[in-house]
Enzyme design. Structure first.
Site, PDB file in Angstrom:
ATOM      1  N   LYS A 171      -7.284   0.302 -10.160  1.00  0.00           N
ATOM      2  CA  LYS A 171      -8.057  -0.473  -9.177  1.00  0.00           C
ATOM      3  C   LYS A 171      -9.268   0.322  -8.712  1.00  0.00           C
ATOM      4  O   LYS A 171      -9.137   1.485  -8.316  1.00  0.00           O
ATOM      5  CB  LYS A 171      -7.159  -0.789  -7.970  1.00  0.00           C
TER       6      LYS A 171
ATOM      7  N   SER B 237       0.832  -1.208   0.000  1.00  0.00           N
ATOM      8  CA  SER B 237       0.000   0.000   0.000  1.00  0.00           C
ATOM      9  C   SER B 237       0.859   1.247   0.000  1.00  0.00           C
ATOM     10  O   SER B 237       1.965   1.262   0.552  1.00  0.00           O
ATOM     11  CB  SER B 237      -0.890  -0.004   1.245  1.00  0.00           C
TER      12      SER B 237
HETATM   13  C1  FNR Z   1      -7.818  -2.065   2.258  1.00  0.00           C
HETATM   14  N1  FNR Z   1      -7.798  -1.822   0.878  1.00  0.00           N
HETATM   15  C2  FNR Z   1      -6.867  -0.937   0.364  1.00  0.00           C
HETATM   16  N2  FNR Z   1      -6.766  -0.743  -0.991  1.00  0.00           N
HETATM   17  C3  FNR Z   1      -5.832   0.085  -1.515  1.00  0.00           C
HETATM   18  O1  FNR Z   1      -5.773   0.226  -2.727  1.00  0.00           O
HETATM   19  N3  FNR Z   1      -4.965   0.745  -0.681  1.00  0.00           N
HETATM   20  C4  FNR Z   1      -4.993   0.611   0.672  1.00  0.00           C
HETATM   21  O2  FNR Z   1      -4.188   1.214   1.390  1.00  0.00           O
HETATM   22  C5  FNR Z   1      -5.985  -0.236   1.233  1.00  0.00           C
HETATM   23  N4  FNR Z   1      -6.098  -0.391   2.590  1.00  0.00           N
HETATM   24  C6  FNR Z   1      -6.955  -1.336   3.114  1.00  0.00           C
HETATM   25  C7  FNR Z   1      -6.944  -1.591   4.484  1.00  0.00           C
HETATM   26  C8  FNR Z   1      -7.754  -2.594   5.015  1.00  0.00           C
HETATM   27  C9  FNR Z   1      -7.706  -2.870   6.483  1.00  0.00           C
HETATM   28  C10 FNR Z   1      -8.608  -3.343   4.154  1.00  0.00           C
HETATM   29  C11 FNR Z   1      -9.476  -4.452   4.692  1.00  0.00           C
HETATM   30  C12 FNR Z   1      -8.635  -3.074   2.808  1.00  0.00           C
HETATM   31  C13 FNR Z   1      -8.675  -2.586  -0.046  1.00  0.00           C
HETATM   32  C14 FNR Z   1      -8.020  -3.893  -0.487  1.00  0.00           C
HETATM   33  O3  FNR Z   1      -6.951  -3.666  -1.368  1.00  0.00           O
HETATM   34  C15 FNR Z   1      -9.030  -4.811  -1.198  1.00  0.00           C
HETATM   35  O4  FNR Z   1      -9.640  -4.121  -2.264  1.00  0.00           O
HETATM   36  C16 FNR Z   1     -10.105  -5.366  -0.257  1.00  0.00           C
HETATM   37  O5  FNR Z   1      -9.541  -5.667   0.993  1.00  0.00           O
HETATM   38  C17 FNR Z   1     -10.750  -6.602  -0.851  1.00  0.00           C
HETATM   39  O6  FNR Z   1     -11.787  -7.081  -0.042  1.00  0.00           O
HETATM   40  P1  FNR Z   1     -11.554  -8.232   1.080  1.00  0.00           P
HETATM   41  O7  FNR Z   1     -10.727  -9.323   0.458  1.00  0.00           O
HETATM   42  O8  FNR Z   1     -10.872  -7.579   2.226  1.00  0.00           O
HETATM   43  O9  FNR Z   1     -12.951  -8.638   1.419  1.00  0.00           O
END
Ligand code: FNR
Length: 381
Positions: free
Chosen positions: A253, A110
């Site tokens: 994304k 990230s």
């Molecule tokens: C995320 N996600 C996310 N996406 C991104 O592009 N940058 C980020 O910093 C974050 N941070 C983040 C933190 C937490 C705690 C979660 C749960 C999710 C989204 C992540 O990349 C992804 O799209 C989702 O987590 C997919 O869904 P599931 O597998 O968690 O149900």
């Protein structure tokens, strides 16, 4: 450890809940507003019911696919998630990167990672590494981050476009959650109820984004960081600038329409990452599995389609692939593992999904993942 004996992802979630202070667990587990998308993203998979091919030779199961232009032994990989040291204060991203290395799957870091890109790279030297970008008002920060990622051997880049403003994750303000977690009247009792975590937190460096020299995000809620520091003037022109700046495999994304999938490709993306951010952005957004066929049809077959959201079972991975995804990203599934047991917990999460995927292909009578298509799916009426 208990995490190593977890039977399914939900077991890891239960262990995570027992280890983390409530406000930290809620930050992983929660979603936006009424959490309708969060729940439906998991539940929707069950509406796609399965048939199978009988009496097919399944002695050899082939689960390979392509992720950011490189071969992957498994159809799923690590999605970017912010500040992994929140969930494992000692190791965070490094524990996840080591587990990815062990399984041979791609790792995404990230923008808001809490370990340095060079250290992540050293922990996962042989697998594809992807840098996720949020666009800061200060483009110099973005350019520097891209350069640092290249230097550290990252080969893919993903621009997240669904988080220009932060979703209303109501659990966070209710818990008065900040990064790093601060003790206040609300959080102190939650923290004291998890002494192991508290000890780890206090004996580790301050938790927060580390890949920006001199940038202080301390004490702000995550939503405030996004709202104050990310650029709301961002358009497709900027995405194109970034694709060119990167010059390698590049995904966008969080696109939600076929028109935007086409635009993404027109502006330089080699992959379209279909996601609703795990239900953390706009609530009541469409579950990703419903969108995939129109996304797949909209772009050329050489464009990768990546899908994520609500994946807790190997069958969820297989259904996304059957509906048109080239690969699948996992978020909470590995974060629950990380919180439950550090590297061992992430290893376990990956292992559970790997076994599920292999067994699932056997049960379906489709020995090659690449042969999965919609013919074995029926939408429950
Ligand atoms: C995320 N996600 C996310 N996406 C991104 O592009 N940058 C980020 O910093 C974050 N941070 C983040 C933190 C937490 C705690 C979660 C749960 C999710 C989204 C992540 O990349 C992804 O799209 C989702 O987590 C997919 O869904 P599931 O597998 O968690 O149900």
């Amino acid at each position: 450890s208990k995490a190593s004996r977890a039977i399914n992802i939900d077991d890891l979630r239960t262990l995570a809940k027992a280890r983390l202070p409530r406000m930290v667990f809620d930050y992983i587990d929660g979603g936006a507003e009424d959490e309708i998308t969060l729940r439906r993203s998991v539940d929707r998979y069950a509406d796609y019911e399965l048939q199978w091919n009988s009496l097919v030779d399944i002695s050899k199961i082939d689960t390979t696919t392509t992720v950011f232009g490189q071969p992957s032994p498994l159809p799923f990989f690590i999605a970017p998630t912010a500040a992994s040291r929140l969930f494992h204060p000692k190791e965070g991203e490094l524990a996840v990167a080591r587990a990815a290395q062990k399984a041979g799957i791609a790792y995404s870091a990230s923008t808001l990672a809490s370990q340095k890109l060079a250290d992540i790279s050293a922990a996962a030297p042989d697998v594809p590494k992807i840098i996720q970008i949020y666009v800061w008002k200060d483009r110099g920060i973005v350019k520097e981050l891209l350069d640092r990622a290249k230097e550290a051997g990252f080969t893919g880049c993903v621009l997240t476009v669904d988080t220009i403003v932060a979703g209303a994750r109501e659990r966070d303000p209710r818990n008065r959650f900040t990064v790093p977690p601060r003790l206040n009247r609300k959080t102190v009792s939650q923290a004291l109820a998890r002494p192991g975590y508290l000890m780890d937190m206090f004996t580790s460096p301050k938790i927060g984004p580390v890949n920006f020299e001199g940038l202080d995000t301390g004490g702000r809620g995550v939503m405030n960081v996004i709202n104050e520091l990310f650029d709301r003037t961002m358009t497709w022109k900027d995405a194109e600038w970034m694709a060119n700046e990167w010059g390698g495999p590049f995904a966008i994304k969080g696109v939600a329409t076929a028109e935007d999938a086409v635009r993404a490709v027109d502006h330089g993306a080699s992959a379209v990452w279909v996601s609703n951010h795990g239900g953390r952005q706009i609530d009541t957004s469409v579950p990703v599995i419903d969108l995939l066929p129109e996304m797949r049809a909209a772009v050329s077959p050489k464009i990768e389609i990546i899908a994520d959201g609500g994946v807790r079972r190997g069958s969820h991975v297989l259904k996304l692939i059957a509906r048109g995804a080239t690969s699948v990203a996992i978020g909470r599934a590995y974060l629950y593992g990380l919180a439950a047991g550090g590297e061992a917990g992430v290893n376990r999460a990956i292992r559970i999904l790997k076994d599920d995927v292999e067994r699932g292909l056997g049960l379906l009578g489709v020995p090659r993942l690449a042969d999965l298509d919609e013919t074995l799916l029926r939408l429950r009426s």
